[in-house]
Motif scaffolding. Sequence first.
Motif, PDB file in Angstrom:
ATOM      1  N   THR A   1       0.856  -1.100   0.030  1.00 47.59           N
ATOM      2  CA  THR A   1       0.035   0.140   0.055  1.00 47.59           C
ATOM      3  C   THR A   1       1.064   1.240  -0.018  1.00 47.59           C
ATOM      4  OG1 THR A   1      -1.776  -1.301   1.172  1.00 47.59           O
ATOM      5  CG2 THR A   1      -1.878   1.233   1.145  1.00 47.59           C
ATOM      6  N   GLU A   2       0.411   2.297  -0.768  1.00 44.76           N
ATOM      7  CA  GLU A   2       1.541   3.549  -0.801  1.00 44.76           C
ATOM      8  C   GLU A   2       0.428   4.735  -0.869  1.00 44.76           C
ATOM      9  OE1 GLU A   2       4.530   5.664  -3.573  1.00 44.76           O
ATOM     10  OE2 GLU A   2       3.567   3.726  -4.323  1.00 44.76           O
ATOM     11  N   PHE A   3       0.448   5.480  -0.032  1.00 41.46           N
ATOM     12  CA  PHE A   3      -0.384   6.610   0.198  1.00 41.46           C
ATOM     13  C   PHE A   3       0.163   8.007   0.359  1.00 41.46           C
ATOM     14  CE2 PHE A   3       0.621   4.215   4.078  1.00 41.46           C
ATOM     15  CZ  PHE A   3       1.037   5.444   5.171  1.00 41.46           C
ATOM     16  N   GLY A   4      -0.633   9.172   0.265  1.00 42.25           N
ATOM     17  CA  GLY A   4      -0.035  10.303   0.630  1.00 42.25           C
ATOM     18  C   GLY A   4      -0.897  11.552   0.555  1.00 42.25           C
ATOM     19  N   GLY A   5      -0.758  12.688   1.179  1.00 41.74           N
ATOM     20  CA  GLY A   5      -1.532  13.770   0.802  1.00 41.74           C
ATOM     21  C   GLY A   5      -0.721  15.021   0.908  1.00 41.74           C
ATOM     22  N   ALA A   6      -1.223  16.187   0.407  1.00 39.46           N
ATOM     23  CA  ALA A   6      -0.610  17.286   0.749  1.00 39.46           C
ATOM     24  C   ALA A   6      -1.584  18.507   0.789  1.00 39.46           C
ATOM     25  CB  ALA A   6       0.215  17.596  -0.497  1.00 39.46           C
ATOM     26  N   HIS A   7      -1.046  19.425   1.325  1.00 33.46           N
ATOM     27  CA  HIS A   7      -1.715  20.833   1.698  1.00 33.46           C
ATOM     28  C   HIS A   7      -1.081  21.880   0.872  1.00 33.46           C
ATOM     29  CE1 HIS A   7      -4.189  23.960   3.191  1.00 33.46           C
ATOM     30  NE2 HIS A   7      -3.349  24.438   3.978  1.00 33.46           N
ATOM     31  N   LYS A   8      -1.381  22.649  -0.125  1.00 34.01           N
ATOM     32  CA  LYS A   8      -1.012  23.836  -0.506  1.00 34.01           C
ATOM     33  C   LYS A   8      -1.680  24.991  -0.482  1.00 34.01           C
ATOM     34  CE  LYS A   8       0.317  20.533  -4.497  1.00 34.01           C
ATOM     35  NZ  LYS A   8       0.061  20.447  -6.027  1.00 34.01           N
TER      36      LYS A   8
ATOM     37  N   ILE B   1      -3.858   6.982  -3.110  1.00 36.09           N
ATOM     38  CA  ILE B   1      -3.488   5.905  -2.384  1.00 36.09           C
ATOM     39  C   ILE B   1      -3.335   4.687  -3.807  1.00 36.09           C
ATOM     40  CG2 ILE B   1      -6.257   5.301  -2.241  1.00 36.09           C
ATOM     41  CD1 ILE B   1      -5.499   3.718   0.464  1.00 36.09           C
ATOM     42  N   PHE B   2      -2.420   3.827  -3.294  1.00 37.12           N
ATOM     43  CA  PHE B   2      -2.239   2.737  -4.349  1.00 37.12           C
ATOM     44  C   PHE B   2      -2.090   1.552  -3.584  1.00 37.12           C
ATOM     45  CE2 PHE B   2      -1.285   6.204  -7.273  1.00 37.12           C
ATOM     46  CZ  PHE B   2      -1.224   5.627  -8.409  1.00 37.12           C
ATOM     47  N   ALA B   3      -2.837   0.544  -3.975  1.00 37.57           N
ATOM     48  CA  ALA B   3      -2.661  -0.684  -3.287  1.00 37.57           C
ATOM     49  C   ALA B   3      -2.511  -1.813  -4.371  1.00 37.57           C
ATOM     50  CB  ALA B   3      -3.746  -1.003  -2.579  1.00 37.57           C
ATOM     51  N   GLY B   4      -1.549  -2.926  -4.199  1.00 39.98           N
ATOM     52  CA  GLY B   4      -1.473  -3.903  -5.100  1.00 39.98           C
ATOM     53  C   GLY B   4      -1.251  -5.323  -4.318  1.00 39.98           C
ATOM     54  N   THR B   5      -1.324  -6.281  -5.181  1.00 37.91           N
ATOM     55  CA  THR B   5      -1.091  -7.551  -4.729  1.00 37.91           C
ATOM     56  C   THR B   5       0.355  -7.999  -5.057  1.00 37.91           C
ATOM     57  OG1 THR B   5      -1.627  -8.710  -6.842  1.00 37.91           O
ATOM     58  CG2 THR B   5      -3.287  -8.175  -5.418  1.00 37.91           C
ATOM     59  N   ASP B   6       0.712  -9.320  -4.594  1.00 41.52           N
ATOM     60  CA  ASP B   6       2.187  -9.904  -4.522  1.00 41.52           C
ATOM     61  C   ASP B   6       2.594  -9.690  -5.981  1.00 41.52           C
ATOM     62  OD1 ASP B   6       4.522 -11.147  -4.483  1.00 41.52           O
ATOM     63  OD2 ASP B   6       3.738 -12.836  -3.191  1.00 41.52           O
ATOM     64  N   ARG B   7       3.687  -9.092  -6.593  1.00 37.50           N
ATOM     65  CA  ARG B   7       3.973  -9.078  -7.913  1.00 37.50           C
ATOM     66  C   ARG B   7       4.897 -10.090  -8.381  1.00 37.50           C
ATOM     67  NH1 ARG B   7       5.544  -2.414  -7.278  1.00 37.50           N
ATOM     68  NH2 ARG B   7       6.097  -3.261  -5.100  1.00 37.50           N
TER      69      ARG B   7
ATOM     70  N   GLY C   1      -5.155   2.349  -8.341  1.00 35.65           N
ATOM     71  CA  GLY C   1      -4.637   3.728  -7.720  1.00 35.65           C
ATOM     72  C   GLY C   1      -5.782   4.520  -7.927  1.00 35.65           C
ATOM     73  N   TYR C   2      -5.799   5.527  -6.953  1.00 37.76           N
ATOM     74  CA  TYR C   2      -6.625   6.616  -7.247  1.00 37.76           C
ATOM     75  C   TYR C   2      -6.103   7.846  -6.412  1.00 37.76           C
ATOM     76  CZ  TYR C   2     -10.697   9.532  -5.965  1.00 37.76           C
ATOM     77  OH  TYR C   2     -11.673  10.388  -5.927  1.00 37.76           O
ATOM     78  N   ILE C   3      -6.173   9.056  -7.388  1.00 36.67           N
ATOM     79  CA  ILE C   3      -5.731  10.332  -7.124  1.00 36.67           C
ATOM     80  C   ILE C   3      -6.738  11.152  -7.045  1.00 36.67           C
ATOM     81  CG2 ILE C   3      -4.014  11.861  -7.705  1.00 36.67           C
ATOM     82  CD1 ILE C   3      -2.331   9.980  -9.174  1.00 36.67           C
ATOM     83  N   ASP C   4      -6.665  12.037  -6.036  1.00 34.08           N
ATOM     84  CA  ASP C   4      -7.766  13.257  -5.992  1.00 34.08           C
ATOM     85  C   ASP C   4      -7.201  14.554  -5.554  1.00 34.08           C
ATOM     86  OD1 ASP C   4      -9.870  14.772  -4.960  1.00 34.08           O
ATOM     87  OD2 ASP C   4     -11.313  13.078  -5.105  1.00 34.08           O
ATOM     88  N   SER C   5      -7.412  15.451  -6.358  1.00 36.40           N
ATOM     89  CA  SER C   5      -6.863  16.812  -5.963  1.00 36.40           C
ATOM     90  C   SER C   5      -8.024  17.802  -6.042  1.00 36.40           C
ATOM     91  CB  SER C   5      -5.699  17.300  -6.989  1.00 36.40           C
ATOM     92  OG  SER C   5      -5.302  18.575  -6.539  1.00 36.40           O
TER      93      SER C   5
ATOM     94  N   ASP D   1     -14.006  25.035  -6.387  1.00 39.46           N
ATOM     95  CA  ASP D   1     -13.795  24.343  -7.438  1.00 39.46           C
ATOM     96  C   ASP D   1     -13.112  24.714  -8.652  1.00 39.46           C
ATOM     97  OD1 ASP D   1     -15.307  22.258  -6.298  1.00 39.46           O
ATOM     98  OD2 ASP D   1     -17.189  23.057  -7.085  1.00 39.46           O
ATOM     99  N   ASN D   2     -11.928  25.754  -8.212  1.00 41.74           N
ATOM    100  CA  ASN D   2     -11.024  26.333  -9.221  1.00 41.74           C
ATOM    101  C   ASN D   2     -10.597  25.367  -9.965  1.00 41.74           C
ATOM    102  OD1 ASN D   2      -8.367  28.650  -9.089  1.00 41.74           O
ATOM    103  ND2 ASN D   2      -9.330  27.772 -10.808  1.00 41.74           N
ATOM    104  N   PHE D   3     -10.130  24.163  -9.726  1.00 39.91           N
ATOM    105  CA  PHE D   3      -9.424  22.975 -10.355  1.00 39.91           C
ATOM    106  C   PHE D   3      -9.731  21.827  -9.559  1.00 39.91           C
ATOM    107  CE2 PHE D   3      -5.606  20.444 -10.401  1.00 39.91           C
ATOM    108  CZ  PHE D   3      -5.426  20.382 -11.617  1.00 39.91           C
ATOM    109  N   SER D   4      -9.601  20.659 -10.374  1.00 38.02           N
ATOM    110  CA  SER D   4      -9.644  19.559  -9.536  1.00 38.02           C
ATOM    111  C   SER D   4      -9.162  18.482 -10.492  1.00 38.02           C
ATOM    112  CB  SER D   4     -11.220  19.108  -9.327  1.00 38.02           C
ATOM    113  OG  SER D   4     -12.096  18.792 -10.369  1.00 38.02           O
ATOM    114  N   LEU D   5      -8.766  17.378  -9.966  1.00 43.08           N
ATOM    115  CA  LEU D   5      -8.284  16.251 -10.767  1.00 43.08           C
ATOM    116  C   LEU D   5      -8.746  14.958 -10.050  1.00 43.08           C
ATOM    117  CD1 LEU D   5      -4.774  15.868 -12.368  1.00 43.08           C
ATOM    118  CD2 LEU D   5      -5.390  14.206 -10.835  1.00 43.08           C
ATOM    119  N   ILE D   6      -9.121  14.212 -10.793  1.00 38.39           N
ATOM    120  CA  ILE D   6      -9.519  12.703 -10.413  1.00 38.39           C
ATOM    121  C   ILE D   6      -8.705  11.728 -11.339  1.00 38.39           C
ATOM    122  CG2 ILE D   6     -11.099  10.977  -9.983  1.00 38.39           C
ATOM    123  CD1 ILE D   6     -13.194  13.193  -9.016  1.00 38.39           C
ATOM    124  N   ARG D   7      -8.134  10.929 -10.867  1.00 34.15           N
ATOM    125  CA  ARG D   7      -7.261   9.659 -11.758  1.00 34.15           C
ATOM    126  C   ARG D   7      -7.460   8.436 -11.333  1.00 34.15           C
ATOM    127  NH1 ARG D   7      -1.211  11.167 -12.563  1.00 34.15           N
ATOM    128  NH2 ARG D   7      -2.378  12.981 -13.896  1.00 34.15           N
TER     129      ARG D   7
END
Length: 888
Positions: free
Chosen positions: A627-634, A659-665, A674-678, A683-689
Amino acid sequence: MKSNLTANFLAALTLTAFVFGQEQTQNYPKRTYTTQSIGDSPPPTIDGNLNDTVWDIVEWTSDYVEFQPDNGTPPTEQTKMKIIYDSKNIYFAFKCYQADPSTIERRMGRRDDFPGDWVEVNIDSYNDDRTAFSFTISASGVKSDEFVSNNGNFDSSWNPIWYTSTQIDDDGWTAEIRIPLSQLRFGNEQEQVWGLQSTRRYFNNEERSLWQPLPANPPGWVSEFGELRGLIGLQPQKQLEIQPYTVVQLDTYESEAGNPFRDGSDTKLTGGLDAKIGLTNDLTLDLTINPDFGQVDADPGAIALDGFEIFFQERRPFFVENKNVFDFRIGGGADNLFFSRRIGRTPQGFASADISKGEYADVPNNTTILGAAKFSGKTKNGWAIGVLESVTSKEFAEIRLDEREDVINSLAEVGEPREELVEPFTNYLVTRAQKDFNDRNSFIGGIFTATNRNIEDNVDYLRKSAYTGGLDFRHNWKNRKYYFEGNMVFSTVYGSETAIELTQRSLTHLFQRVDAGHVEVDPTRTSLSGTGGKFEIGKGGGGVWRYNAGINYRSPELELNDIGFLRQADFYRQYLNIRRLWVKPTSWFREASVGFNQYTQFDFDGNYNRIQYEINGFVNWKNNWFTEFGGAHKPRIFSNVVLRGGPRWRWSEENFYFIFAGTDRRKKLSLTLGYIDSQMKQDNFSLIRYVVRLNYQPLNALSMSLNFEYEENPNKTQYITETSFDGTPRYIMGGIDNKTMNTTLRVNYNINPNLTIQYYGQPFIFKAKYDDFNFVNNSIAEDLNERVTLYDDDQISFDGSVYSVDEDRDGNTDYAFGNPDFAFVQFRSNLVVRWEYIPGSEIFLVWSQGITGLGDVNNSFGDIINNQLLKQRPENTFLIKATYRFVL
C-alpha cells in the motif's frame, strides 16, 4: 525574500539535527576472497555443471546473510561461490541450494528483466568505492548486466559480451560465468585488489541474501563491498569491437490524391557502423556513424495544456548507454545540463507551403545524426572522464506542386517547387569530469557543453551558439552516513536580435510579464547569461531516519534548452524531506516507511509564490502485498506563467491525496489499483485519476502487462488567449471539461533467452471541451469570483467556429477568439522479434503502426475509438535490421 528563504533553510537544518541527533548502525567486518590463476590449465567449459577439475584449485566461499526482508539473519537457502581467472577471463561458479528443486522459479524474460530466481556478482575493478560492473544470471539462463555509478546508481543500458550457463540438480541450481577481462576496467598494478559483492534472490520468499553482509539501510552500495584478492599479473585488455548494421524499411500509408509525398508507400535501404575502442584499459571510445533506432519504442501519448515542453525519456541505445557519466542535474525534476534527445531532435523550422497555390511540403520527422562519439572511463588515480561529440546535418523541407494537372490549371496563382531549410548544420559537445579524494569520501567535478549552429537567413530565429557549464561536489562523513553536496551552473546563449528576443519571451523566461519589476524584454540584445545551483545537506544512510534540507535556484536568464532541459527559470526554492523507515519485519509487514516533505518558493522579484506540505507512506505487507499513500496541503500557490506573459496568477488553496494498493508482484497474476484526488477551493481546479495495472504470466516464457489510466481534470480558469479591450490587455480564460484515457499493453514471449518477441501498443485519447468563458479581473485575488469575471449570455456569441465578445454591450464585437474545443487521438504499436544469434550480434524484425489525428469532442470515448481508431487506416513501418559485432 532571500532572508525568508535562508531562515527556512536554517530552521530545517536545526529541526533535523535537534530531533534525530546521532544514530547507531550495525557494522559488519569486511570479507575477503582469495582467487587463483589457472595458469596453463584448460579453462572450465561454461555449461553450468561445475565438474571441471580446474575449479578444485580454489575453495568455496559461502555464509551469505539475509539483506531483505529480515536483515542480518540466516537466509532460507544458502549459496556458494568460487572465482578463478586466466590471462583473458575471470570465471565464477555458483551453487544455489534449494531444498525442493521443483520450486525453482525459471521465468523467462528479455535481457535485463531479472526474472524468477537469480544470482548476481558485482565487481569494483577500479576499487574506487563508487563504480562497479554487475552481472546477473537467472535460473532460466536470462542475462542481466548493469554499470553501477555514484555508489549505487544502476544503469542497465550497459551490454557487455559475457558467457553463462545454468543447470538444475538435486541440491538446487548452479550457474557458471565467463567474463572477458576486456569488458572490465582496471589498473596495471602487479597485484590488484577489487571490490566484490554477490546477491542471491530467493524468489519463493522474495528474499535477498548477500555475500558481504550489509545493514538494512547502508550509506552506499559499492563502498560497502568486500574484497577480491589474489589477482596477480593481470594485463589490461584493450577492447576493440566493431558493429556494422544494415536496415531495409518499408512504410505504407493511405495515399493522398495530388500529394507527391503521399503515394501510399516509401522504401529505404541504409547502413551504419558502431564501434567501441579501448584506447587504454581505463578509457573507451564509442563511435556511431549514421545511427538507426528503428527498433526503439515510440514515445507515449501526452498533451500539455500549460504550454510547457513534455519531458520524454531517452530510449536510443547509443545515448542511453553510460548516460550517468554525463548526468548533471541541478535540483528536483528533469532539469539537466545534458538532455541527449536534443541531438537528432525534430527540426525546429517550418515550411511555408501554401495549399491554395497547389503546394505540398515534406518535413523530416527528425534531424539526421551524421555521427557521434563518446570518450569515457575512469583512471586509476580517481578521475572519471566523459566527452561526447555529435554532428547533425542540415534538414530541408521539400515543397512540390500538386500532381493533378486539372487542379493546377484551376488555381489563380501557382507556387513553385523548392527546398527550405528547417534545421541548420549543428555541432554538439559535452565534457564531464569528476575527481575522487579524501579516501573516496569526497569528489569534485565539472561539466561544459557547447552547441554551435551554422545559422542561415531563414533560420535566424534559432540561437547561433549556446554554452553551459557547472561545478559539482559532494562530501561524506561518518562512514558515508551524512553528506553535503551542491552544484553551480552557468549558461550563455548568442544569436540574432530576433533569436534572443524570442528566448526572452519564451515560456521558460517570460520577460514580458507586465508586473515583473526585475526583468524586461530588450529587443536589441544578442546574448543572454544566467546561473543556477543547488546546495543540500542530509543523512543518506544508516539507521532508520533519512533527512535532507536544501536550496536550489534558477536565475531569470538561465537557458539550457539547446542541449539540456530547463522547464522554468526565475525561482528560489527551499525544501525539507524527512523519512522514518521500519526495516525489521513484524507479524504484519515486511517493511514500511513514512515521510514528510515541505518546500517554499520565491521568484527573483521577491514574490512569495508557493508553500506546500506533504506526508506519504509505504507498507509492504507480510503477504507481500503493498500500500502506498499520501496527501498534501498547498495553502499558497502563485504562478508567473499561467497568463503567458500577463500578471502573476493566484490559484485557490489546494489539497490532494492518493492511494495505491497492489497484490504480490511475484505471482502469476498481480494487480495494482490507484486513485488520485486533488481539489481546490471554489472548485477552481480538480483532478481525479483512476489507475489499473495488471500483470499476468501464464507461462514461464509468456508475460503480459496492461496499464490503464482514466483522468478527469476540470478547471474553471484554463488559459485560452490574450487580446485587448480599449487598449487594456484581456486574458481570456474558460471552464474546461478535460478527460484523458490511455492504455498501454505489453506482451513478451521468450522462445529462449536470445530469441524474444515483444509487442507494445498504446491508444491515447484526450478531450477538452470549454464553456463558462471569463476574463481576468484581479489575477491575485483570493476569491475566485473577484479573480475572474464571467461573460453574460448577451456578451458572447458563437457562430460554430468563432466566439465573438461584445463586452460593453454596444452591439459591436470588441474582440473574438476561436473555438478552443478539441479531441486528440493517437495509437502507437510496435512488434519486435529480436534474435541475438551470437553474443553481441542481433537481428531485429519490426512492425510499427501509428494513427494520429483529431476526433470529435462531442463523441464518447467509445465512439472516438470506433471512428478515429478502428475505422482509420494506420501507417505501417516494416523493417529488418541486422548487426554483427566483430571483437578484435
